[in-house]
Write a protein that holds these residues in place. Structure first.
Motif, short mmCIF file in Angstrom:
data_model
loop_
_atom_site.label_atom_id
_atom_site.label_comp_id
_atom_site.label_asym_id
_atom_site.label_seq_id
_atom_site.Cartn_x
_atom_site.Cartn_y
_atom_site.Cartn_z
N LYS A 19 0.83 -1.21 0.00
CA LYS A 19 0.00 0.00 0.00
C LYS A 19 0.87 1.26 0.00
O LYS A 19 0.51 2.26 -0.62
CB LYS A 19 -0.93 -0.02 1.21
CG LYS A 19 -2.04 0.99 1.15
CD LYS A 19 -3.08 0.70 2.21
CE LYS A 19 -4.27 1.63 2.05
NZ LYS A 19 -5.38 1.27 2.90
N MET A 20 2.01 1.23 0.68
CA MET A 20 2.93 2.37 0.71
C MET A 20 3.56 2.57 -0.67
O MET A 20 3.67 3.69 -1.15
CB MET A 20 4.02 2.16 1.76
CG MET A 20 5.02 3.31 1.86
SD MET A 20 4.33 4.87 2.46
CE MET A 20 4.31 4.56 4.22
N GLN A 46 1.40 6.80 -6.85
CA GLN A 46 0.32 7.71 -7.21
C GLN A 46 0.74 9.17 -7.05
O GLN A 46 0.37 10.02 -7.85
CB GLN A 46 -0.92 7.42 -6.36
CG GLN A 46 -1.61 6.14 -6.72
CD GLN A 46 -2.81 5.86 -5.83
OE1 GLN A 46 -3.29 6.72 -5.11
NE2 GLN A 46 -3.28 4.63 -5.87
N ILE A 47 1.52 9.47 -6.01
CA ILE A 47 1.97 10.84 -5.79
C ILE A 47 2.98 11.26 -6.85
O ILE A 47 2.92 12.37 -7.38
CB ILE A 47 2.52 11.02 -4.36
CG1 ILE A 47 1.34 10.89 -3.38
CG2 ILE A 47 3.22 12.35 -4.19
CD1 ILE A 47 1.73 10.73 -1.96
N LEU A 48 3.91 10.36 -7.18
CA LEU A 48 4.88 10.66 -8.25
C LEU A 48 4.16 10.97 -9.56
O LEU A 48 4.48 11.95 -10.24
CB LEU A 48 5.83 9.48 -8.44
CG LEU A 48 6.95 9.34 -7.43
CD1 LEU A 48 7.60 7.97 -7.54
CD2 LEU A 48 7.99 10.44 -7.62
N THR A 93 -0.51 -1.30 15.09
CA THR A 93 -0.44 -2.55 14.33
C THR A 93 -0.49 -2.26 12.84
O THR A 93 -0.93 -1.18 12.41
CB THR A 93 -1.63 -3.48 14.67
OG1 THR A 93 -2.84 -2.88 14.19
CG2 THR A 93 -1.73 -3.77 16.16
N ILE A 94 -0.08 -3.23 12.06
CA ILE A 94 -0.16 -3.13 10.60
C ILE A 94 -1.61 -2.96 10.17
O ILE A 94 -1.91 -2.16 9.28
CB ILE A 94 0.43 -4.41 9.94
CG1 ILE A 94 1.93 -4.52 10.21
CG2 ILE A 94 0.15 -4.45 8.45
CD1 ILE A 94 2.77 -3.49 9.54
N GLU A 95 -2.51 -3.68 10.81
CA GLU A 95 -3.93 -3.61 10.45
C GLU A 95 -4.48 -2.20 10.66
O GLU A 95 -5.22 -1.68 9.82
CB GLU A 95 -4.74 -4.62 11.28
CG GLU A 95 -4.44 -6.07 10.95
CD GLU A 95 -3.12 -6.60 11.54
OE1 GLU A 95 -2.57 -5.98 12.48
OE2 GLU A 95 -2.64 -7.62 11.03
N LEU A 138 -2.99 8.39 6.80
CA LEU A 138 -1.69 7.84 6.40
C LEU A 138 -1.59 7.68 4.89
O LEU A 138 -0.52 7.86 4.31
CB LEU A 138 -1.47 6.50 7.10
CG LEU A 138 -0.07 5.92 7.11
CD1 LEU A 138 0.92 6.86 7.78
CD2 LEU A 138 -0.07 4.58 7.81
N TRP A 139 -2.71 7.38 4.26
CA TRP A 139 -2.71 7.12 2.81
C TRP A 139 -3.35 8.25 2.00
O TRP A 139 -3.58 8.09 0.81
CB TRP A 139 -3.43 5.79 2.54
CG TRP A 139 -2.91 4.71 3.43
CD1 TRP A 139 -3.60 4.10 4.44
CD2 TRP A 139 -1.60 4.15 3.45
NE1 TRP A 139 -2.79 3.18 5.07
CE2 TRP A 139 -1.56 3.19 4.48
CE3 TRP A 139 -0.45 4.36 2.69
CZ2 TRP A 139 -0.42 2.43 4.77
CZ3 TRP A 139 0.68 3.61 2.98
CH2 TRP A 139 0.69 2.67 4.00
#
Length: 117
Positions: free
Chosen positions: A29-30, A36-38, A74-76, A84-85
């Motif tokens: 996801k990162m 997408q930003i690039l 947590t990752i979840e 964050l996204w």
């Protein structure tokens, strides 16, 4: 990936000491968020307008601050986070400009106002 020898079954397992930050930074996801930003910013540094290589993707509101403010443990929780996204919280900077920012490599200036520009 061979799941039979991953995690606790791997001979180099050390009790799950990989910091959460590194785990989040390596999520697919990162990678997609950065891509997408690039693309959105046409591979151009927001500050000096250089285009091309040695580009970094920077969180406007620092990554560490988001983890703290959203109480991500947590990752979840990280994967479900909206902030964050959020593409509006990302920007393209060349390495030279990124180094000059007050938050580069974990330098966080508490006096800096964080907002979407």
């Amino acid at each position: 990936k061979n799941l039979a020898i991953s995690g606790e079954k791997h001979p180099q397992w050390k009790g799950g000491i990989t910091p959460l930050v590194l785990k989040i930074r390596h999520l697919p996801k990162m990678k997609e968020w950065k891509k997408q930003i690039l693309k959105r910013d046409d591979y151009t540094c927001e500050i000096c307008r250089k285009r091309g290589k040695k580009l970094n993707i920077d969180h406007v509101i620092p990554f560490a601050e988001l983890l703290e403010s959203e109480n991500i443990k947590t990752i979840e929780q990280a994967e479900k986070s909206v902030m964050l996204w959020d593409l509006l919280n990302g920007r393209v900077l060349c390495r030279d400009c990124h180094i000059k920012t007050p938050t580069f490599a974990g330098r966080i200036t508490k006096s800096r106002p964080y907002f979407y520009a």
